[in-house]
Design an enzyme around this catalytic site. Structure first.
Site, PDB file in Angstrom:
ATOM      1  N   ARG A 161       0.766  -1.135   0.081  1.00  0.00           N
ATOM      2  CA  ARG A 161      -0.112  -0.072  -0.167  1.00  0.00           C
ATOM      3  C   ARG A 161       0.834   1.143   0.051  1.00  0.00           C
ATOM      4  O   ARG A 161       0.417   2.164  -0.678  1.00  0.00           O
ATOM      5  CB  ARG A 161      -1.021  -0.056   1.214  1.00  0.00           C
ATOM      6  CG  ARG A 161      -1.999  -1.152   0.935  1.00  0.00           C
ATOM      7  CD  ARG A 161      -2.930  -0.964   2.089  1.00  0.00           C
ATOM      8  NE  ARG A 161      -2.245  -1.401   3.420  1.00  0.00           N
ATOM      9  CZ  ARG A 161      -2.186  -0.933   4.645  1.00  0.00           C
ATOM     10  NH1 ARG A 161      -3.475  -0.094   4.849  1.00  0.00           N
ATOM     11  NH2 ARG A 161      -1.571  -1.230   5.704  1.00  0.00           N
ATOM     12  N   ASN A 174      -6.356  -2.589   2.636  1.00  0.00           N
ATOM     13  CA  ASN A 174      -6.449  -3.931   2.779  1.00  0.00           C
ATOM     14  C   ASN A 174      -7.882  -4.599   2.949  1.00  0.00           C
ATOM     15  O   ASN A 174      -8.415  -4.026   3.710  1.00  0.00           O
ATOM     16  CB  ASN A 174      -5.615  -4.246   4.023  1.00  0.00           C
ATOM     17  CG  ASN A 174      -4.053  -4.148   3.873  1.00  0.00           C
ATOM     18  OD1 ASN A 174      -3.726  -4.274   2.790  1.00  0.00           O
ATOM     19  ND2 ASN A 174      -3.402  -4.203   4.795  1.00  0.00           N
TER      20      ASN A 174
END
Length: 95
Positions: free
Chosen positions: A24, A42
């Site tokens: 990320r 997520n």
């Protein structure tokens, strides 16, 4: 308007070993380099959902990064969806 400059929203679901490996953060860095807004999140099933808004050309470049093999971890597949931008993002965040 030139091809590739219209504003779009890209939603990409990235499957593989993409949680707990800096994916990320890496995605956020690439998106900010391209001037995109959005989020990398997520998901409970192990995927990462990437939502990015900006020009179509810049979103396509981000998608190439996601599929390109240089991301941390291991990307097995990327499913993409294109839509009109929602305009709800400021900056690019990790969630």
């Amino acid at each position: 308007m030139e091809s590739g400059t219209e504003a779009v929203r890209l939603t990409a679901w990235v499957r593989g070993r993409v949680q707990g490996v800096g994916f990320r953060w890496w995605t956020r860095s690439r998106a900010l380099e391209l001037g995109l807004t959005g989020a990398a999140t997520n998901l409970a099933d192990g995927r990462v959902e990437v939502v990015a808004e900006g020009s179509r050309g810049d979103c396509e470049r981000l998608l190439e990064h996601l599929k390109g093999g240089l991301a941390p971890g291991r990307v097995d597949s990327v499913v993409e969806r294109w839509a009109s931008p929602g305009g709800t993002f400021t900056g690019f965040v990790e969630r």
